[in-house]
Design a protein around this motif. Structure first.
Motif, short mmCIF file in Angstrom:
data_model
loop_
_atom_site.label_atom_id
_atom_site.label_comp_id
_atom_site.label_asym_id
_atom_site.label_seq_id
_atom_site.Cartn_x
_atom_site.Cartn_y
_atom_site.Cartn_z
N SER A 1 -16.25 22.19 -18.74
CA SER A 1 -16.97 22.49 -19.50
C SER A 1 -17.35 22.97 -21.05
O SER A 1 -17.72 21.82 -22.10
CB SER A 1 -19.06 21.93 -19.30
OG SER A 1 -18.26 21.00 -17.66
N ALA B 1 -10.71 13.30 -19.77
CA ALA B 1 -12.14 13.37 -20.84
C ALA B 1 -12.35 13.32 -21.83
O ALA B 1 -13.96 13.26 -21.89
CB ALA B 1 -12.99 14.74 -20.01
N GLY B 2 -11.75 13.97 -22.78
CA GLY B 2 -12.24 13.82 -23.95
C GLY B 2 -11.78 12.24 -24.51
O GLY B 2 -12.87 11.79 -25.27
N LEU C 1 -14.38 21.51 -23.41
CA LEU C 1 -14.82 19.89 -23.50
C LEU C 1 -15.37 19.54 -24.48
O LEU C 1 -15.17 19.16 -25.51
CB LEU C 1 -14.92 19.46 -22.36
CG LEU C 1 -14.29 17.90 -22.50
CD1 LEU C 1 -14.03 17.46 -22.69
CD2 LEU C 1 -15.54 17.31 -21.40
#
Length: 160
Positions: free
Chosen positions: A113, A83-84, A116
């Motif tokens: 989230s 995700a990053g 993140l």
């Protein structure tokens, strides 16, 4: 990681459906994201399978912002920092040039989230601020938790 195409719509729909607590979008919504907003979305694949998705857009009323709508990572790819990396890849897109702030909305209890976006802000030397955007009673008639807007600024491209 690449821009999606309309043909990716079904895979995106399946990935979002398999990624609670994300709100499932209609298949048509995902098709529009994969076509009309492809330049501000990211699809990550492994061995031909969709394993990551970011949908985003530049709000017409606030072109200095990049709004990240959803981030989904398949169970098979979690814990790898995907995700990053997708967020970082999104910042390199020409369609994002000139954006000074990344915004998103997150419910209070979505720890993944918050982690993140907090890590993203820290990694890029930016500040994260938080304020209610869509409130449980006023906007969702009590049917959905308050969505908090996280604003991250300045984005790296805005610092140069």
């Amino acid at each position: 990681m690449r821009c999606p195409t309309a043909e990716d719509g079904p895979a995106v729909t399946a990935l979002i459906a398999a990624s609670p607590p994300l709100d499932p979008n209609s298949a048509y919504c995902n098709l529009l994201q994969c076509s009309d907003f492809a330049d501000t979305c990211v699809l990550a694949e492994r061995d031909g399978q969709a394993v990551g998705w970011i949908s985003g857009y530049r709000p017409p009323s606030h072109p200095e912002r990049l709004f990240v709508w959803q981030v989904a990572v398949a169970a098979s790819a979690r814990g790898e920092g995907l995700a990053g990396r997708m967020l970082d890849a999104l910042l390199t897109r020409p369609a994002v040039r000139g954006a000074t702030t990344l915004t998103t909305t997150i419910t209070e209890d979505n720890a993944a989230s918050w982690a993140l976006f907090t890590a993203f802000a820290r990694r890029h030397g930016a500040q994260l601020s938080k304020s209610p955007r869509f409130e449980r009673d006023a906007h969702f008639a009590g049917a959905h938790d308050t969505e908090w807007q996280a604003s991250i600024a300045p984005l790296p491209s805005a610092q140069s």
